[in-house]
Design an enzyme around this catalytic site. Structure first.
Site, short mmCIF file in Angstrom:
data_model
loop_
_atom_site.label_atom_id
_atom_site.label_comp_id
_atom_site.label_asym_id
_atom_site.label_seq_id
_atom_site.Cartn_x
_atom_site.Cartn_y
_atom_site.Cartn_z
N GLY A 40 36.59 52.58 47.68
CA GLY A 40 37.35 51.32 47.78
C GLY A 40 38.40 51.16 46.70
O GLY A 40 39.22 50.24 46.76
N ILE A 185 48.92 39.12 38.87
CA ILE A 185 47.60 39.08 38.23
C ILE A 185 47.49 37.89 37.29
O ILE A 185 46.50 37.15 37.30
CB ILE A 185 47.32 40.41 37.48
CG1 ILE A 185 47.14 41.53 38.50
CG2 ILE A 185 46.10 40.30 36.57
CD1 ILE A 185 46.95 42.92 37.91
N HIS A 322 47.73 46.88 51.28
CA HIS A 322 48.09 47.11 52.70
C HIS A 322 49.22 48.13 52.81
O HIS A 322 49.32 48.84 53.81
CB HIS A 322 48.45 45.80 53.40
CG HIS A 322 49.25 44.84 52.58
ND1 HIS A 322 48.68 44.07 51.59
CD2 HIS A 322 50.56 44.55 52.58
CE1 HIS A 322 49.62 43.32 51.04
NE2 HIS A 322 50.78 43.61 51.61
N HIS A 445 48.37 22.49 68.36
CA HIS A 445 48.43 21.26 67.57
C HIS A 445 47.01 20.74 67.36
O HIS A 445 46.23 20.73 68.30
CB HIS A 445 49.26 20.21 68.29
CG HIS A 445 49.26 18.90 67.57
ND1 HIS A 445 50.03 18.67 66.45
CD2 HIS A 445 48.56 17.75 67.80
CE1 HIS A 445 49.82 17.43 66.03
NE2 HIS A 445 48.93 16.86 66.82
P1 FAD Z 1 43.55 52.70 44.05
O1 FAD Z 1 42.99 51.53 44.77
O2 FAD Z 1 43.88 52.53 42.61
O3 FAD Z 1 42.53 53.88 44.27
C1 FAD Z 1 42.69 55.11 43.66
C2 FAD Z 1 41.31 55.70 43.45
O4 FAD Z 1 41.46 57.04 43.05
C3 FAD Z 1 40.51 55.02 42.36
O5 FAD Z 1 39.27 54.56 42.85
C4 FAD Z 1 40.31 56.10 41.29
O6 FAD Z 1 39.03 56.05 40.70
C5 FAD Z 1 40.46 57.35 42.12
N1 FAD Z 1 40.94 58.51 41.34
C6 FAD Z 1 42.00 58.55 40.51
N2 FAD Z 1 42.17 59.80 40.03
C7 FAD Z 1 41.21 60.55 40.58
C8 FAD Z 1 40.87 61.92 40.49
N3 FAD Z 1 41.59 62.77 39.75
N4 FAD Z 1 39.79 62.37 41.19
C9 FAD Z 1 39.06 61.52 41.96
N5 FAD Z 1 39.35 60.22 42.09
C10 FAD Z 1 40.40 59.75 41.42
N6 FAD Z 1 46.81 44.27 46.45
C11 FAD Z 1 46.88 43.55 47.58
O7 FAD Z 1 47.50 44.00 48.55
N7 FAD Z 1 46.29 42.32 47.68
C12 FAD Z 1 45.62 41.78 46.65
O8 FAD Z 1 45.09 40.68 46.78
C13 FAD Z 1 45.53 42.51 45.44
N8 FAD Z 1 44.87 42.01 44.37
C14 FAD Z 1 44.78 42.74 43.23
C15 FAD Z 1 44.09 42.18 42.15
C16 FAD Z 1 43.98 42.89 40.98
C17 FAD Z 1 43.23 42.29 39.81
C18 FAD Z 1 44.53 44.21 40.89
C19 FAD Z 1 44.37 45.02 39.64
C20 FAD Z 1 45.21 44.76 41.96
C21 FAD Z 1 45.34 44.02 43.14
N9 FAD Z 1 46.04 44.53 44.23
C22 FAD Z 1 46.15 43.78 45.38
C23 FAD Z 1 46.68 45.85 44.20
C24 FAD Z 1 45.78 46.87 44.94
O9 FAD Z 1 44.51 46.89 44.33
C25 FAD Z 1 46.42 48.25 44.87
O10 FAD Z 1 47.74 48.20 45.34
C26 FAD Z 1 45.63 49.23 45.74
O11 FAD Z 1 44.30 49.31 45.31
C27 FAD Z 1 46.28 50.62 45.69
O12 FAD Z 1 45.55 51.49 46.48
P2 FAD Z 1 45.51 53.07 46.19
O13 FAD Z 1 44.59 53.63 47.21
O14 FAD Z 1 46.89 53.58 46.10
O15 FAD Z 1 44.90 53.22 44.74
P1 NAD Z 2 53.65 42.05 37.83
O1 NAD Z 2 54.67 43.10 37.86
O2 NAD Z 2 53.35 41.28 39.08
O3 NAD Z 2 54.03 40.97 36.70
C1 NAD Z 2 54.25 41.33 35.36
C2 NAD Z 2 54.97 40.21 34.65
O4 NAD Z 2 54.91 40.46 33.24
C3 NAD Z 2 56.44 40.10 35.01
O5 NAD Z 2 56.73 38.77 35.34
C4 NAD Z 2 57.17 40.56 33.72
O6 NAD Z 2 58.41 39.95 33.56
C5 NAD Z 2 56.17 40.14 32.66
N1 NAD Z 2 56.27 40.85 31.36
C6 NAD Z 2 56.44 42.19 31.16
N2 NAD Z 2 56.43 42.46 29.83
C7 NAD Z 2 56.25 41.28 29.16
C8 NAD Z 2 56.14 40.90 27.78
N3 NAD Z 2 56.21 41.79 26.80
N4 NAD Z 2 55.95 39.60 27.48
C9 NAD Z 2 55.86 38.67 28.47
N5 NAD Z 2 55.96 38.97 29.79
C10 NAD Z 2 56.13 40.25 30.14
O7 NAD Z 2 52.33 42.76 37.26
P2 NAD Z 2 50.80 42.35 37.27
O8 NAD Z 2 50.64 40.88 37.41
O9 NAD Z 2 50.19 43.05 36.12
O10 NAD Z 2 50.27 43.01 38.60
C11 NAD Z 2 50.41 44.41 38.84
C12 NAD Z 2 50.54 44.66 40.31
O11 NAD Z 2 49.28 44.53 40.97
C13 NAD Z 2 51.45 43.68 41.03
O12 NAD Z 2 52.79 44.04 40.92
C14 NAD Z 2 50.97 43.76 42.43
O13 NAD Z 2 51.63 44.83 43.05
C15 NAD Z 2 49.49 44.07 42.29
N6 NAD Z 2 48.69 42.85 42.56
C16 NAD Z 2 48.81 42.25 43.77
C17 NAD Z 2 48.09 41.11 44.04
C18 NAD Z 2 48.22 40.47 45.39
O14 NAD Z 2 48.74 41.12 46.28
N7 NAD Z 2 47.78 39.23 45.56
C19 NAD Z 2 47.27 40.55 43.08
C20 NAD Z 2 47.18 41.18 41.84
C21 NAD Z 2 47.90 42.34 41.60
#
Ligand code: FAD
Ligand code: NAD
Length: 466
Positions: A40, A185, A322, A445
């Protein structure tokens, strides 16, 4: 003997696991390697799912505390943070186990361990007991995702200086939290802890929160969050963070060069994420990275090596689950000889705060920059009967359509269930709909979706309820 696979996916996140399942559905002998011990990826383990669980639970806590305003008297409302965290952990376990079940059902071989390249067809897997296995792969998909970035010289200890992972498991509600970065975040996790009782200050480098978002929405969003009690310090750059006996001091400089220190119990650093290729030994397979250390790919997700592909957060594009999933399916179909495709113009983005914020397609700023003539249709949830009926009427729907053809070019929503409402606009855009097509579609509605229809009517200045 070295086991042979037609396809191996490195990384079991939303990109990797979806890709592995699709490859197997298409008849390829497939394996997926994941090092974290559960499937996941970031999304299910330390991202989308736990954050949405806490966003929901903290919102429920906040709502129950204010129910008496709506004529429902409840006794004293108390927070049991430990139980709330267990609830969140349960959601994570159920879903990650669910992916393991899907692997079994689809006959994907799951290797628990760290994968690294030995050559362009061989991968070394190192498991937690340091047992090493080499497998052979005709095709390889890199789906290793991303990791949080910190500020120069500052390390996460996940107790006082937190990444999103630490912010998802704080044991006691901090009195004061400084959030560095007003992006996805920072605003989601800042909302969680603010609702649970922390004084939350967001320190943002730029003039607007959520850079890249339609400015009108971004301004409204900040106004609403301020009303909820979150404090914003815009155009402040964080220069340093020093831990002390009470927490940490965050030193900032504003745009005029004025320095200001913030004391804090905990600091969440949410200034973005970086691609994760650590320990992957891409050089052993001769794979090129770009200037941001992302794996370089062509439009078919192929790297400079003809049998190696990459998808998700580790390549260019929005870091969204997604987007990674859709790329996983597209690349699997390409490997199987089909024509996988992702429409990058229509990828929705949702921030799961209250109210939710959702966007798809072009912003007004982007249309201006490209000199595209557009019309705007807007409709406030204040005039939506369902939203008024349940007293959840903050925000609006904004639709941008081409001035000549009326084709929908973008939509930006802030309001109740915005993250669900954006779905219908995505489908409309995928079918090349005009705003009139949406306006002519019968919407039930009383629903929030009527606000989408009214915004579409308003493109042609004929909204009924405003
Ligand atoms: P990842 O989900 O990062 O998965 C990569 C996997 O590869 C990891 O489990 C890692 O352990 C594994 N891996 C890495 N290197 C190796 C290796 N060498 N060998 C074996 N395994 C390895 N996105 C949304 O669309 N909606 C959201 O609501 C949302 N909320 C978020 C909230 C938070 C707090 C954070 C941090 C991110 C959120 N995101 C959200 C972003 C989303 O999680 C990522 O965009 C997504 O998980 C990316 O998918 P991925 O498969 O590319 O990578
Ligand atoms: P982000 O790119 O969304 O936001 C980072 C923010 O930090 C920006 O507004 C930037 O201007 C600011 N910043 C950078 N350097 C700074 C500094 N020195 N001092 C003050 N502000 C500074 O990054 P994030 O919130 O860390 O999230 C990372 C990624 O994870 C997102 O871009 C998104 O793709 C993914 N994510 C998605 C969801 C969702 O889909 N609901 C939720 C969480 C995370």
């Amino acid at each position: 003997m070295v086991e042979k696979f037609q396809a191996v996916v490195i990384g079991g996140g939303p990109g990797g696991y979806v890709c592995a399942i699709r490859l197997s559905q298409l008849g390829l002998k497939t394996a997926c390697i994941e090092s974290r011990g559960s499937l996941g990826g970031t999304c299910l383990n330390v991202g989308c799912i736990p954050s949405k669980s806490l966003l929901n639970l903290s919102e429920e806590f906040h709502k129950v505390k204010h129910l008496s305003n709506k004529g429902i008297e409840v006794g004293e409302v108390k927070l049991n943070l430990n139980k709330m965290m267990k609830n969140k952990d349960k959601a994570v376990t159920v879903l990650t186990k669910g992916v393991e079940f899907l692997f079994k059902k689809n006959k994907v071989t799951y290797f628990k361990g760290h994968g690294s390249f030995k050559s362009k067809n061989e991968i070394l897997i190192n498991d937690k007991d340091n047992k090493k296995t080499t497998i052979f792969a005709e095709n390889i998909v890199i789906a290793t995702g991303s990791v949080p970035v910190s500020l120069p010289g500052i390390n996460f200890d996940e107790k006082v200086i937190l990444s999103s992972t630490g912010a998802l498991k704080i044991e006691n509600v901090p009195k004061k939290m400084i959030v560095v970065g007003g992006g996805y975040i920072g605003l989601e996790m800042g909302s969680v802890w603010s609702r649970l009782g922390s004084e939350v200050h967001v320190v943002e480098f730029l003039e607007n929160i959520t850079p890249g978002m339609d400015k009108e929405i971004s301004n409204e969003f900040m106004k609403i969050l301020k009303k909820q009690g979150i404090k914003f310090h815009m155009q402040h750059k964080v220069e340093g963070i020093k831990k002390n006996d009470f927490g940490a001091i965050v030193s900032t400089t504003d745009k005029d060069g004025n320095k200001k220190d913030f004391d804090s119990d905990v600091v969440l650093i949410s200034v973005g994420r970086k691609p994760n290729t650590e320990g992957l030994h891409v050089e052993a397979a001769g794979i090129d990275l770009d200037e941001k250390q992302r794996v370089k790919t062509d439009k078919n997700f192929k790297t400079n090596q003809s049998n190696i592909y990459a998808i998700g957060d580790v390549i260019v594009g929005p870091m969204l689950a997604h987007k990674a999933e859709d790329e996983g399916i597209a690349v699997a179909e390409n490997i199987a000889g089909q024509s996988g495709h992702v429409n990058y113009d229509i990828i929705p983005g949702v921030i799961y705060t209250t109210p939710e914020v959702a966007a798809i397609g072009k912003t007004e700023e982007q249309l201006k920059e490209k000199n595209i003539d557009y019309k705007i249709g807007k409709f406030s949830f204040m005039a939506n009967s369902r939203a008024k009926a349940i007293d959840d009427a903050e925000g609006f729907v904004k639709i941008l359509a081409d001035a000549k053809t009326d084709k929908v070019l973008g939509a930006h929503l802030i309001g109740p269930h915005a993250g669900e409402l954006i779905g219908e606009i995505g489908i409309a855009m995928e079918f090349g709909a005009s705003s009139e097509d949406i306006a002519r579609t019968c919407h039930a509605h009383p629903t929030f979706s009527e606000a989408v229809k009214e915004a579409a009517l308003s493109v042609d200045k004929r909204a009924i309820h405003s």
